[in-house]
Scaffold this active site. Structure first.
Site, PDB file in Angstrom:
ATOM      1  N   THR A  35      27.927  45.810  32.393  1.00 15.27           N
ATOM      2  CA  THR A  35      27.944  46.742  33.509  1.00 15.27           C
ATOM      3  C   THR A  35      27.574  48.152  33.080  1.00 15.27           C
ATOM      4  O   THR A  35      26.959  48.903  33.843  1.00 15.27           O
ATOM      5  CB  THR A  35      29.337  46.747  34.175  1.00 15.27           C
ATOM      6  OG1 THR A  35      29.641  45.431  34.619  1.00 15.27           O
ATOM      7  CG2 THR A  35      29.387  47.700  35.351  1.00 15.27           C
ATOM      8  N   TYR A  48      25.161  44.564  41.617  1.00 20.82           N
ATOM      9  CA  TYR A  48      24.286  45.186  40.627  1.00 20.82           C
ATOM     10  C   TYR A  48      23.835  44.132  39.620  1.00 20.82           C
ATOM     11  O   TYR A  48      24.374  43.035  39.542  1.00 20.82           O
ATOM     12  CB  TYR A  48      25.006  46.320  39.890  1.00 20.82           C
ATOM     13  CG  TYR A  48      26.220  45.854  39.099  1.00 20.82           C
ATOM     14  CD1 TYR A  48      26.112  45.508  37.756  1.00 20.82           C
ATOM     15  CD2 TYR A  48      27.470  45.753  39.702  1.00 20.82           C
ATOM     16  CE1 TYR A  48      27.209  45.072  37.034  1.00 20.82           C
ATOM     17  CE2 TYR A  48      28.571  45.319  38.999  1.00 20.82           C
ATOM     18  CZ  TYR A  48      28.429  44.981  37.662  1.00 20.82           C
ATOM     19  OH  TYR A  48      29.520  44.534  36.954  1.00 20.82           O
ATOM     20  N   SER A  81      28.448  40.009  30.313  1.00 19.77           N
ATOM     21  CA  SER A  81      29.352  39.406  29.330  1.00 19.77           C
ATOM     22  C   SER A  81      29.976  38.100  29.808  1.00 19.77           C
ATOM     23  O   SER A  81      30.582  37.373  29.020  1.00 19.77           O
ATOM     24  CB  SER A  81      30.446  40.390  28.916  1.00 19.77           C
ATOM     25  OG  SER A  81      31.380  40.612  29.945  1.00 19.77           O
ATOM     26  N   THR A 114      32.667  44.114  30.551  1.00 19.40           N
ATOM     27  CA  THR A 114      34.135  44.072  30.505  1.00 19.40           C
ATOM     28  C   THR A 114      34.707  42.662  30.644  1.00 19.40           C
ATOM     29  O   THR A 114      35.839  42.410  30.235  1.00 19.40           O
ATOM     30  CB  THR A 114      34.744  44.948  31.614  1.00 19.40           C
ATOM     31  OG1 THR A 114      34.295  44.481  32.885  1.00 19.40           O
ATOM     32  CG2 THR A 114      34.368  46.403  31.423  1.00 19.40           C
ATOM     33  N   ASP A 115      33.946  41.720  31.223  1.00 18.19           N
ATOM     34  CA  ASP A 115      34.519  40.418  31.544  1.00 18.19           C
ATOM     35  C   ASP A 115      35.074  39.703  30.316  1.00 18.19           C
ATOM     36  O   ASP A 115      36.135  39.077  30.377  1.00 18.19           O
ATOM     37  CB  ASP A 115      33.475  39.520  32.217  1.00 18.19           C
ATOM     38  CG  ASP A 115      33.233  39.892  33.670  1.00 18.19           C
ATOM     39  OD1 ASP A 115      33.936  40.797  34.174  1.00 18.19           O
ATOM     40  OD2 ASP A 115      32.355  39.294  34.305  1.00 18.19           O
ATOM     41  N   LYS A 187      42.052  43.017  29.929  1.00 14.29           N
ATOM     42  CA  LYS A 187      41.596  43.505  31.233  1.00 14.29           C
ATOM     43  C   LYS A 187      42.636  43.116  32.277  1.00 14.29           C
ATOM     44  O   LYS A 187      42.959  41.939  32.440  1.00 14.29           O
ATOM     45  CB  LYS A 187      40.229  42.908  31.572  1.00 14.29           C
ATOM     46  CG  LYS A 187      39.602  43.466  32.838  1.00 14.29           C
ATOM     47  CD  LYS A 187      38.183  42.926  33.035  1.00 14.29           C
ATOM     48  CE  LYS A 187      37.551  43.528  34.290  1.00 14.29           C
ATOM     49  NZ  LYS A 187      36.153  43.064  34.501  1.00 14.29           N
ATOM     50  N   GLU A 308      62.200  26.703  24.714  1.00 16.44           N
ATOM     51  CA  GLU A 308      62.055  25.745  25.822  1.00 16.44           C
ATOM     52  C   GLU A 308      61.374  24.445  25.383  1.00 16.44           C
ATOM     53  O   GLU A 308      61.744  23.364  25.825  1.00 16.44           O
ATOM     54  CB  GLU A 308      61.297  26.357  27.012  1.00 16.44           C
ATOM     55  CG  GLU A 308      61.996  27.517  27.674  1.00 16.44           C
ATOM     56  CD  GLU A 308      61.337  27.907  28.991  1.00 16.44           C
ATOM     57  OE1 GLU A 308      61.068  27.007  29.814  1.00 16.44           O
ATOM     58  OE2 GLU A 308      61.092  29.105  29.181  1.00 16.44           O
TER      59      GLU A 308
END
Length: 351
Positions: A35, A48, A81, A114-115, A187, A308
């Site tokens: 991006t 975009y 990404s 960023t992904d 993120k 657990e």
């Protein structure tokens, strides 16, 4: 408010680095798309195309960037990404290691979407072996958007990479006037510019127009202390992430194993839990040699061993602080060394 108070608490250990600290530092900017290099199809539209601009255009778009350091750049790939893969990771890691080993450069900045930024950053932190700064940078708004965040993020990233105080800190992520250690950052929001945060810890530093306020270093293994390497690797072991939910079926477990998964990461409910049928099928997979890591879908918290679920009995691995995406990264690299879940657990404890 909680993060603000925590940040104030760190100020006692802060170190300051100014824009003037390292103007002669030589920083190589390595671009991969994302991006930060994106362009809107039409003015004012939300959609975009990622990676529309090349590295030199990104450099030229940031005023006074050349006053921070001696800047040069190169384009490794030009992708969003979401399309990041093992092949690109290996290519990128080899190139970054070559730059770090060169006497011509003092630091590296990598532009990225960023992904999957947190996974790429963590991967590089485990397979790059240098004290020279490595700073990943991205943006939530494309370069053509109103109030694009990419130029400011890139400015701070270069300032950090040029700072002598960044040496030995491993891979950092620069967004929204904050720097985070690759291991800790995730993120947290799909669209907002303040999305990246170290949810279980505080940031590595705060940035203000090129002035970096550094906090405590990371105590885990990375960089020079990491045993992992991409030397000679042409591929990585297959590791799949499976999401736990009510009435979780065993079908996806069977399919992953049948299709060659050497490791499985479970994004478990709560503290890494799952349905009893899924639990039993995973125990069978572990007995057959598939390494199973329990993580959590909650977004934060620590998955403790034998909490657990009897990990010792079932030969599972507890992820600790690592979320499912980063657990997958570490497990892929761990499997290049061993398939012994006890040794893999040690890696998760140390890294």
């Amino acid at each position: 408010m909680r993060r603000f108070i925590f940040t104030l608490g760190l100020l006692a250990s802060v170190s300051f680095g100014s824009v003037a600290d390292a103007q002669s530092a030589r920083v190589r900017i390595v671009a991969t798309g994302g991006t930060i290099a994106g362009a809107q199809a039409k003015a004012g539209e939300y959609g975009y195309k990622a990676g529309a601009f090349d590295v030199q255009q990104l450099i030229d778009a940031v005023p006074n960037l050349n006053k921070l350091a001696v800047i040069s750049g190169e384009q490794v790939v030009k992708i969003g990404s979401q399309d990041m893969n093992d092949e690109v990771w290996l290519k990128l890691a080899n190139r970054v290691n070559a730059i770090l080993n060169s006497p011509d450069y003092d630091g590296v900045v990598i532009t990225h979407g960023t992904d999957t930024l947190e996974e790429t950053a963590y991967f590089l932190s485990l397979v790059t072996h240098s004290d020279k700064p490595i700073v990943m940078v991205a943006a939530m708004r494309p370069a053509t958007a109103i109030s694009a965040d990419g130029p400011g993020n890139l400015y701070n990233a270069v300032a950090a990479a040029a700072s002598p105080l960044a040496r030995g800190r491993g891979v950092l992520i620069s967004l929204n006037d904050e720097l985070d250690y690759a291991r800790n950052a995730t993120k947290t929001n799909a669209t907002r510019v303040q999305t990246f945060a170290s949810v279980n810890r505080g940031p590595a530093a705060l940035a203000n127009t090129g002035t970096i306020n550094w906090f405590a270093p990371l105590e885990k293994k990375y960089g020079r202390t990491s045993v992992f390497s991409v030397d000679g690797l042409t591929s990585l072991p297959r590791v799949d992430i499976l999401y736990a939910y009510p009435n979780m079926s065993v079908d996806l477990i069977d399919a992953a194993v049948k299709n060659g998964a050497k490791g499985l990461v479970i994004a478990g409910v709560g503290a890494g839990n799952m349905t009893e049928p899924a639990l039993n099928r995973l125990a069978e997979a572990a007995k057959a040699g598939v390494v199973v890591v329990r993580s959590t879908r909650t977004g934060s918290g620590i998955i403790y061993r034998n909490n657990e679920i009897d990990d010792d009995k079932m030969n599972f691995v507890a992820s600790g602080e690592l979320n499912p995406g980063k657990s997958r990264v570490l497990l892929q690299l761990a499997l290049t060394k061993t398939a012994d879940p006890r040794q893999v657990q040690q890696y998760f404890d140390q890294y």
